[in-house]
Design a protein around this motif. Structure first.
Motif, short mmCIF file in Angstrom:
data_model
loop_
_atom_site.label_atom_id
_atom_site.label_comp_id
_atom_site.label_asym_id
_atom_site.label_seq_id
_atom_site.Cartn_x
_atom_site.Cartn_y
_atom_site.Cartn_z
N LYS A 1 55.32 -1.38 26.77
CA LYS A 1 55.96 -1.11 28.05
C LYS A 1 57.39 -0.63 27.82
O LYS A 1 58.14 -1.23 27.05
CB LYS A 1 55.98 -2.36 28.94
CG LYS A 1 56.56 -2.11 30.32
CD LYS A 1 56.28 -3.24 31.29
CE LYS A 1 56.76 -2.90 32.70
NZ LYS A 1 56.38 -3.91 33.69
N VAL A 2 57.76 0.45 28.50
CA VAL A 2 59.10 1.02 28.41
C VAL A 2 59.69 1.08 29.80
O VAL A 2 59.03 1.54 30.75
CB VAL A 2 59.07 2.44 27.80
CG1 VAL A 2 60.47 3.02 27.71
CG2 VAL A 2 58.43 2.41 26.41
N VAL A 3 60.92 0.59 29.94
CA VAL A 3 61.60 0.60 31.24
C VAL A 3 62.86 1.47 31.15
O VAL A 3 63.40 1.69 30.07
CB VAL A 3 61.94 -0.82 31.71
CG1 VAL A 3 60.66 -1.61 31.95
CG2 VAL A 3 62.84 -1.54 30.71
N ALA B 1 64.83 -6.28 32.19
CA ALA B 1 63.94 -5.64 31.21
C ALA B 1 63.12 -6.69 30.47
O ALA B 1 61.91 -6.53 30.28
CB ALA B 1 64.76 -4.81 30.22
N ALA C 1 59.35 -5.76 28.80
CA ALA C 1 59.55 -4.45 28.18
C ALA C 1 59.77 -4.58 26.68
O ALA C 1 60.41 -5.51 26.20
CB ALA C 1 60.73 -3.74 28.82
N ASP C 2 59.23 -3.62 25.95
CA ASP C 2 59.47 -3.52 24.52
C ASP C 2 60.62 -2.57 24.21
O ASP C 2 61.18 -2.60 23.12
CB ASP C 2 58.21 -3.00 23.81
CG ASP C 2 57.02 -3.91 24.06
OD1 ASP C 2 57.09 -5.09 23.67
OD2 ASP C 2 56.03 -3.43 24.66
N LEU D 1 64.05 -0.54 26.37
CA LEU D 1 64.84 -0.16 27.53
C LEU D 1 65.54 1.15 27.22
O LEU D 1 66.27 1.25 26.22
CB LEU D 1 65.87 -1.26 27.85
CG LEU D 1 66.98 -0.90 28.85
CD1 LEU D 1 66.39 -0.55 30.22
CD2 LEU D 1 67.97 -2.07 28.98
N CYS E 1 63.14 -6.75 23.09
CA CYS E 1 63.29 -5.45 23.75
C CYS E 1 64.31 -4.60 23.02
O CYS E 1 65.47 -4.99 22.87
CB CYS E 1 63.71 -5.65 25.20
SG CYS E 1 63.82 -4.12 26.16
N SER F 1 61.26 8.90 32.39
CA SER F 1 60.00 8.15 32.39
C SER F 1 58.80 9.09 32.32
O SER F 1 57.78 8.77 31.68
CB SER F 1 59.91 7.26 33.63
OG SER F 1 59.78 8.03 34.82
N THR G 1 55.14 2.50 31.93
CA THR G 1 56.54 2.81 32.21
C THR G 1 56.94 2.27 33.58
O THR G 1 56.11 2.19 34.49
CB THR G 1 56.80 4.34 32.18
OG1 THR G 1 56.00 4.98 33.19
CG2 THR G 1 56.48 4.93 30.82
N GLU G 2 58.20 1.90 33.71
CA GLU G 2 58.72 1.40 34.99
C GLU G 2 60.21 1.65 35.05
O GLU G 2 60.92 1.50 34.04
CB GLU G 2 58.44 -0.09 35.14
CG GLU G 2 58.87 -0.66 36.49
CD GLU G 2 58.42 -2.09 36.72
OE1 GLU G 2 59.02 -2.78 37.57
OE2 GLU G 2 57.46 -2.52 36.04
#
Length: 378
Positions: free
Chosen positions: A39-41, A54, A59-60, A62, A94, A348, A360-361
């Protein structure tokens, strides 16, 4: 499995680090490129609240626009503000990555998103940032110091042409100067004219290295005031597609400055700061320049581009007053955060397209520091 390094590669392909300004600090700030990225934010700033959010989201990685560690630091202890952010992220597993002026200059980049939002098709940059741009240098050096000075310049990146390095042309002549009071001449004496043998060396170097090479030259040259000149070589780039800072484009139809200011306000994220403009409210505008983030350094440049209005952020009283008195275009001043936050959706999309298995978020926390705007009661 997609790794943090894979996501970083995708982002640096879209926003090449070579486009970053020389003073900038872009790239992976903390984290292990070999770790999985599920997961990427995305956010504009890495504040403590954003870091905590994050981690809360699992998230992994940011991704932010503004680098957390822009200047040199001697500590990231957890009892310091930035150190606390770093420790929060590392403890939460993260990583942190920043794309700053490289994302500003890339195509598409931060200003492309701003241009689209305010209603123009992004065209030429305000300031071209072309990694292929070259300078031609001419440096005057005492003959006995030529090899040493030139080696320092070559080591710093000068003198490359295609597959050849250490490329230079030199010829001998005589130079002269009179040291004035306060000078500390290597050759000659204060108040007496001096002439001596000098070698002029010419070489090419990337324009992006101009500041670095100037510092290297001053450090290596035996004279306290070395004589040199630098000329930017003619470029054949297409201004409509070349990378660079800011964008210029046209509205589909002319409108008043008042109406366009409202259009900008309606298009950007709402802030307490709002949107303000300087110029005749009833002036008709159509050709628009935009520059996301702090843009008052481009006030002179936009005055030469034939634009009707310039949209940017962080404008100051005196520069704007002088700009308008000199006949410059109208200006629209937005909140810094508002002009750049929309980029997070662009970034994103880059990751979603390159790494489709990654979630993604966008973190929607407002990191604009201004929280209140007051006006006198009627």
């Amino acid at each position: 499995m997609t790794t943090v390094g894979d996501v970083v590669h995708a982002l640096e392909t879209a926003y090449p680090p070579r486009l970053a300004e020389s003073w900038d600090a872009v790239g992976l700030i903390c984290g292990d490129p070999a770790e999985p990225a599920r997961k990427v934010v995305f956010a504009l700033d890495c504040t403590q609240a954003v870091a905590e959010r994050a981690v809360e989201l699992g998230a992994d990685l940011l991704v932010v626009h503004h680098p957390l560690l822009m200047h040199g630091v001697t500590s990231v202890a957890a009892n310091t503000p930035k150190g606390k952010v770093v420790h929060t992220l590392i403890r939460g597993g993260c990583a942190l990555f920043a794309a700053h002026t490289n994302a500003d200059s890339a195509r598409p980049g931060v200003s492309d998103k701003l241009a689209e939002l305010v209603g123009i098709t992004p065209g030429r940059p305000i300031k071209v940032v072309d990694p292929a741009a070259q300078d031609l240098w001419g440096v005057h050096i005492p003959p006995g110091d030529v090899d040493r000075v030139m080696q320092a310049l070559f080591d710093a990146g000068a003198g490359h042409i295609g597959n050849y390095s250490h490329c230079a042309f030199e010829w001998d002549g005589r130079g002269g100067f009179t040291p004035e009071e306060g000078a500390d001449p290597t050759d000659g004496h204060v108040g007496e004219h001096f002439t001596g043998e000098e070698t002029r060396v010419q070489f090419v170097a990337p324009s992006s290295l101009r500041g670095k090479l100037t510092a290297v030259l001053r450090g290596a040259h035996p004279y306290e005031e070395p004589a040199f000149d630098v000329v930017t070589l003619e470029s054949t780039v297409d201004l409509e597609t070349v990378t660079g800072l800011g964008r210029v484009g046209k509205l589909a139809e002319p409108m008043t400055l008042r109406a366009f200011t409202q259009q900008v306000a309606d298009a950007l994220p709402e802030t307490a700061w709002g949107v303000r403009a300087a110029g005749d409210p009833d002036q008709m505008v159509q050709t628009v320049a935009v520059s996301s983030g702090s843009g008052d350094s481009f006030l002179d440049a936009v005055s030469t581009l034939g634009v009707d209005v310039y949209v940017t952020s962080d404008l100051r009283h005196h520069p704007v007053d002088e700009h308008l008195r000199a006949g410059g275009p109208a200006v629209i001043d937005t909140a810094h955060w508002a002009s750049e936050f929309p980029w997070t959706s662009q970034a994103s999309e880059v990751v979603a397209e390159a790494c489709p298995e990654v979630e993604t978020e966008i973190i929607t926390l407002h990191t604009d520091p201004w929280t209140i705007s007051a006006h006198p009661k009627s």
